[in-house]
Design a protein around this motif. Sequence first.
Motif, PDB file in Angstrom:
ATOM      1  N   SER A  25      -7.876  -1.314   5.479  1.00 40.36           N
ATOM      2  CA  SER A  25      -7.172  -0.281   6.245  1.00 40.36           C
ATOM      3  C   SER A  25      -5.947   0.228   5.474  1.00 40.36           C
ATOM      4  N   ASP A  26      -5.200  -0.704   4.842  1.00 37.69           N
ATOM      5  CA  ASP A  26      -4.037  -0.317   4.036  1.00 37.69           C
ATOM      6  C   ASP A  26      -4.451   0.585   2.880  1.00 37.69           C
ATOM      7  N   LYS A  27      -5.554   0.223   2.217  1.00 34.08           N
ATOM      8  CA  LYS A  27      -6.041   1.018   1.086  1.00 34.08           C
ATOM      9  C   LYS A  27      -6.437   2.423   1.546  1.00 34.08           C
ATOM     10  N   GLU A  28      -7.062   2.523   2.711  1.00 31.21           N
ATOM     11  CA  GLU A  28      -7.426   3.836   3.253  1.00 31.21           C
ATOM     12  C   GLU A  28      -6.169   4.657   3.547  1.00 31.21           C
ATOM     13  N   ASP A  29      -5.129   3.991   4.082  1.00 28.21           N
ATOM     14  CA  ASP A  29      -3.857   4.686   4.350  1.00 28.21           C
ATOM     15  C   ASP A  29      -3.225   5.196   3.054  1.00 28.21           C
ATOM     16  N   ILE A  30      -3.297   4.404   1.994  1.00 24.48           N
ATOM     17  CA  ILE A  30      -2.721   4.801   0.708  1.00 24.48           C
ATOM     18  C   ILE A  30      -3.465   6.009   0.152  1.00 24.48           C
ATOM     19  N   ILE A  31      -4.793   5.986   0.246  1.00 23.75           N
ATOM     20  CA  ILE A  31      -5.592   7.126  -0.227  1.00 23.75           C
ATOM     21  C   ILE A  31      -5.235   8.385   0.557  1.00 23.75           C
ATOM     22  N   THR A  32      -5.089   8.251   1.876  1.00 24.71           N
ATOM     23  CA  THR A  32      -4.721   9.393   2.718  1.00 24.71           C
ATOM     24  C   THR A  32      -3.321   9.889   2.376  1.00 24.71           C
ATOM     25  N   LEU A  33      -2.373   8.978   2.218  1.00 21.33           N
ATOM     26  CA  LEU A  33      -1.008   9.362   1.842  1.00 21.33           C
ATOM     27  C   LEU A  33      -1.005  10.104   0.510  1.00 21.33           C
ATOM     28  N   TYR A  34      -1.737   9.598  -0.439  1.00 21.15           N
ATOM     29  CA  TYR A  34      -1.792  10.195  -1.768  1.00 21.15           C
ATOM     30  C   TYR A  34      -2.276  11.641  -1.688  1.00 21.15           C
ATOM     31  N   ARG A  35      -3.319  11.852  -0.891  1.00 24.09           N
ATOM     32  CA  ARG A  35      -3.881  13.194  -0.743  1.00 24.09           C
ATOM     33  C   ARG A  35      -2.924  14.105   0.038  1.00 24.09           C
ATOM     34  N   GLU A  36      -2.373  13.603   1.135  1.00 20.50           N
ATOM     35  CA  GLU A  36      -1.529  14.431   2.008  1.00 20.50           C
ATOM     36  C   GLU A  36      -0.147  14.712   1.411  1.00 20.50           C
ATOM     37  N   VAL A  37       0.453  13.724   0.771  1.00 22.20           N
ATOM     38  CA  VAL A  37       1.809  13.886   0.251  1.00 22.20           C
ATOM     39  C   VAL A  37       1.807  14.587  -1.102  1.00 22.20           C
ATOM     40  N   LEU A  38       0.955  14.124  -2.024  1.00 30.03           N
ATOM     41  CA  LEU A  38       0.970  14.638  -3.391  1.00 30.03           C
ATOM     42  C   LEU A  38      -0.030  15.763  -3.635  1.00 30.03           C
ATOM     43  N   ARG A  39      -0.921  15.995  -2.674  1.00 30.66           N
ATOM     44  CA  ARG A  39      -1.933  17.063  -2.773  1.00 30.66           C
ATOM     45  C   ARG A  39      -2.853  16.869  -3.976  1.00 30.66           C
ATOM     46  N   LYS A  40      -3.186  15.626  -4.244  1.00 27.56           N
ATOM     47  CA  LYS A  40      -4.167  15.353  -5.284  1.00 27.56           C
ATOM     48  C   LYS A  40      -5.019  14.171  -4.861  1.00 27.56           C
ATOM     49  N   GLU A  41      -6.167  14.056  -5.482  1.00 26.72           N
ATOM     50  CA  GLU A  41      -7.116  13.012  -5.112  1.00 26.72           C
ATOM     51  C   GLU A  41      -6.778  11.699  -5.814  1.00 26.72           C
ATOM     52  N   PHE A  42      -6.893  10.623  -5.073  1.00 22.97           N
ATOM     53  CA  PHE A  42      -6.697   9.285  -5.608  1.00 22.97           C
ATOM     54  C   PHE A  42      -7.935   8.908  -6.410  1.00 22.97           C
ATOM     55  N   VAL A  43      -7.722   8.386  -7.613  1.00 24.99           N
ATOM     56  CA  VAL A  43      -8.834   7.948  -8.449  1.00 24.99           C
ATOM     57  C   VAL A  43      -8.688   6.451  -8.663  1.00 24.99           C
ATOM     58  N   LYS A  44      -9.635   5.690  -8.111  1.00 27.05           N
ATOM     59  CA  LYS A  44      -9.599   4.241  -8.262  1.00 27.05           C
ATOM     60  C   LYS A  44     -10.000   3.884  -9.685  1.00 27.05           C
ATOM     61  N   SER A  45      -9.197   3.030 -10.284  1.00 22.43           N
ATOM     62  CA  SER A  45      -9.503   2.591 -11.645  1.00 22.43           C
ATOM     63  C   SER A  45      -9.889   1.116 -11.618  1.00 22.43           C
ATOM     64  N   SER A  46     -10.170   0.572 -12.753  1.00 28.43           N
ATOM     65  CA  SER A  46     -10.520  -0.849 -12.826  1.00 28.43           C
ATOM     66  C   SER A  46      -9.277  -1.733 -12.709  1.00 28.43           C
ATOM     67  N   CYS A  47      -8.135  -1.117 -12.739  1.00 33.50           N
ATOM     68  CA  CYS A  47      -6.863  -1.835 -12.618  1.00 33.50           C
ATOM     69  C   CYS A  47      -6.672  -2.317 -11.181  1.00 33.50           C
ATOM     70  N   ASN A  48      -6.238  -3.544 -11.023  1.00 36.65           N
ATOM     71  CA  ASN A  48      -6.024  -4.091  -9.678  1.00 36.65           C
ATOM     72  C   ASN A  48      -4.788  -3.505  -9.016  1.00 36.65           C
ATOM     73  N   ASP A  49      -3.915  -2.898  -9.783  1.00 42.52           N
ATOM     74  CA  ASP A  49      -2.662  -2.384  -9.240  1.00 42.52           C
ATOM     75  C   ASP A  49      -2.704  -0.898  -8.891  1.00 42.52           C
ATOM     76  N   CYS A  50      -3.877  -0.258  -8.928  1.00 43.08           N
ATOM     77  CA  CYS A  50      -3.923   1.193  -8.731  1.00 43.08           C
ATOM     78  C   CYS A  50      -3.427   1.598  -7.337  1.00 43.08           C
ATOM     79  N   TYR A  51      -3.696   0.783  -6.310  1.00 37.00           N
ATOM     80  CA  TYR A  51      -3.216   1.116  -4.964  1.00 37.00           C
ATOM     81  C   TYR A  51      -1.700   0.950  -4.892  1.00 37.00           C
ATOM     82  N   ARG A  52      -1.193  -0.111  -5.488  1.00 39.60           N
ATOM     83  CA  ARG A  52       0.253  -0.332  -5.502  1.00 39.60           C
ATOM     84  C   ARG A  52       0.936   0.804  -6.261  1.00 39.60           C
ATOM     85  N   ASP A  53       0.390   1.193  -7.407  1.00 36.96           N
ATOM     86  CA  ASP A  53       0.967   2.280  -8.202  1.00 36.96           C
ATOM     87  C   ASP A  53       0.953   3.598  -7.432  1.00 36.96           C
TER      88      ASP A  53
END
Length: 191
Positions: A25-53
């Motif tokens: 649920s937190d990860k979904e919120d981060i993806i939504t925030l990223y899209r709504e606040v920054l107006r760009k799509e979140f791209v998940k990488s192989s890095c474990n810290d991509c959601y934190r970043d």
Amino acid sequence: MMTYNKALEIAERLKTVISNQFSVSDKEDIITLYREVLRKEFVKSSCNDCYRDALIEVYTYLKREGKMKEKSEYSLKNGVVIQVFGTNKVYTNANITNEAAEAYLKEYPKGINLFAYYPDDWETRIAGKAIEEVTLNEELVTELAGKLAEGATKKSLKEDYKAYEIDGKALTARALDSYLKAADELNQGKE
């Protein structure tokens, strides 16, 4: 559409979870925030810290700007940077506006392939926009006409005037071509 206050509230809540593992649920919120606040799509990488970043990027933007990023109907593909030839204008997803995208596409319609998102009616929009006309400085036209009459070549004048400024702004290659054309026409009118 999410408001600034709601986005900040969610980012503040998620900031407290940052040291622990994010839930689905937190990860979904981060993806939504990223899209709504920054107006760009979140791209998940192989890095474990991509959601934190992504959360840090969103939170920093909200605190620094005090607002959500203004929505543009145009979004460049990831990593694309547009530099408008003959100017110092550079556009990325961070600063592209509808006006800038449409002006660029008016000049370079094949550049549509650089955009990830764009309105369906983009061709109609740019068809209605005129390319900015150059208002010529009569003194410079007369000066160039005189040099052409004395035997200077257009090529040599382009080299001589490439750093020329009018009202503190550098003369673009396109504007210089317009000046040389006007100077040529002035000389032909005197014959």
